[in-house]
Design a protein around this motif. Structure first.
Motif: not given
Ligand SMILES: Nc1ncnc2c1ncn2[C@@H]1O[C@H](COP(=O)(O)OP(=O)(O)OP(=O)(O)O)[C@@H](O)[C@H]1O
Ligand SMILES: N[C@@H](CCO)C(=O)O
Length: 326
Positions: A31-46, A296-305
């Motif tokens: 869920a963290e981050g605002v720029e890209n989509s990130n996934y945590a992966l676990q495979t047989e290699a780690g 307002a209401g967009a999924l992105v968290t706005r940071k305080d300028p």
């Protein structure tokens, strides 16, 4: 919330078949981050991180970012290492987006920065600068001084609604910064991270429970610019308390540890106050733009300028490099 692009199980398994990473064991969106989509992966290699690059990243620049991370990792910097598929390519396409898998870094970013974090941070930043010295491909800073005027122009219509008088104050501040900004060639340049905020630095407990840096992430603002500007970004992001006061103890710890590995030149020391004001206005402006442009209401968290307006005002009042912890 930063999973903009959903990836199905089937699509991911097909994607992974191109890599020498074995079978998929688990994956979840981060869920963290605002720029890209990130996934945590676990495979047989780690454990790995899968990133799908979203609209704000220019796909033509991805080879530079991945190349820099590969270069730094090869020189011992704990940053994500892009994993190559069997055909030698790290940059691929998944769900219609450019995508890459990188190594997973252990550790957690500090939710509350303590002075003990700042020396390891300073050392890690110096190591990053030294390790980047023989990476010769240039990427200009798209959010450097030349971009601040146009960015402020885009904030003009909505800026004063955030705080009355804000646009005029920023016009004055920006003119002062640009008038005293170091001329090209005056200060050492190299590869900088340019966004080394606490949420991009992971720590683990080292000897005697002291925090040690276990990883630096999110190189997607990295560029070729003044090395000391990267320090100014860190002083902004790490050395203020929640009440807005500047913590000179933290700043001193950061700067001393940095200088043990890469001493600053006299010109860099003198320029540090204006570089700090520049870093304040850079984050102020991108936050202000996002604040006024994001519905307002967009999924992105706005940071305080305005957090960065207070920092900018502090640096404008600061009397010389010593008051910043040098
Ligand atoms: N290599 C990695 N190892 C471990 N965790 C990672 C790694 N890369 C990303 N993460 C996790 O994903 C989260 C989001 O990553 P990141 O900050 O790069 O996202 P972003 O959306 O690109 O950036 P931004 O901070 O600019 O919004 C991080 O807080 C961290 O929890
Ligand atoms: N670090 C930036 C966000 C983009 O990475 C900020 O706090 O404004």
């Amino acid at each position: 919330m930063a999973v903009y692009t959903e990836v199905t199980d089937e699509a991911l398994r097909a994607f992974l078949a191109a890599y020498p990473l074995g079978a998929l064991r688990a994956f979840r969106g981060i869920a963290e981050g605002v720029e890209n989509s990130n996934y945590a992966l676990q495979t047989e290699a780690g454990d790995f991180i899968l990133t799908l690059y979203e609209k704000r990243v220019d796909p033509r620049e991805l080879p530079w970012f991945l190349g820099l991370m590969e270069h730094l990792a090869a020189r011992g910097i704990d940053c994500p290492l892009p994993v190559k598929a069997r055909d030698g390519q790290a940059l691929r396409t998944l769900a219609g987006r450019p995508a890459a898998i990188c190594t997973f870094l252990a550790g957690v970013w500090p939710r509350r920065v303590r002075p003990e974090h700042c020396a390891p941070l300073g050392a890690a930043l110096a190591r990053l600068h030294l390790a980047g010295a023989d990476f010769h491909e240039v990427r200009p800073n798209g959010l450097g001084p030349a971009a601040w005027g146009p960015l402020l122009d885009r904030c003009r219509p909505g800026g004063d609604a955030v705080q009355p008088g804000l646009v005029a104050e920023l016009d004055g501040a920006l003119a002062g910064i640009l008038a005293t900004w170091p001329v090209p060639g005056a200060l050492p340049t190299g590869q900088i991270h340019a966004d080394l905020f606490p949420d991009n630095v992971f720590f683990l407990d080292g000897p005697e429970g002291k925090p040690r840096v276990s990883g630096l992430i999110d190189f997607y603002f990295a560029c070729t610019d003044l090395l000391a500007y990267d320090i100014a970004v860190c002083l902004n992001a790490w050395c203020f308390e929640p009440d807005g006061s500047y913590n000179v103890t933290k700043a001193h710890a950061l700067l001393s540890a940095y200088q043990r590995l890469r001493p600053l030149s006299e010109a860099e020391r003198k320029a540090l106050p204006v570089l700090c004001r520049g870093a304040s206005i850079r984050f102020l402006l991108t936050r202000l733009y996002d604040w006024t442009a994001t519905p307002a209401g967009a999924l992105v968290t706005r940071k305080d300028p305005l957090e960065y307006l207070r920092k900018l005002r502090f640096f404008a009042r600061a009397e010389g490099p010593a008051s910043l912890g040098l």
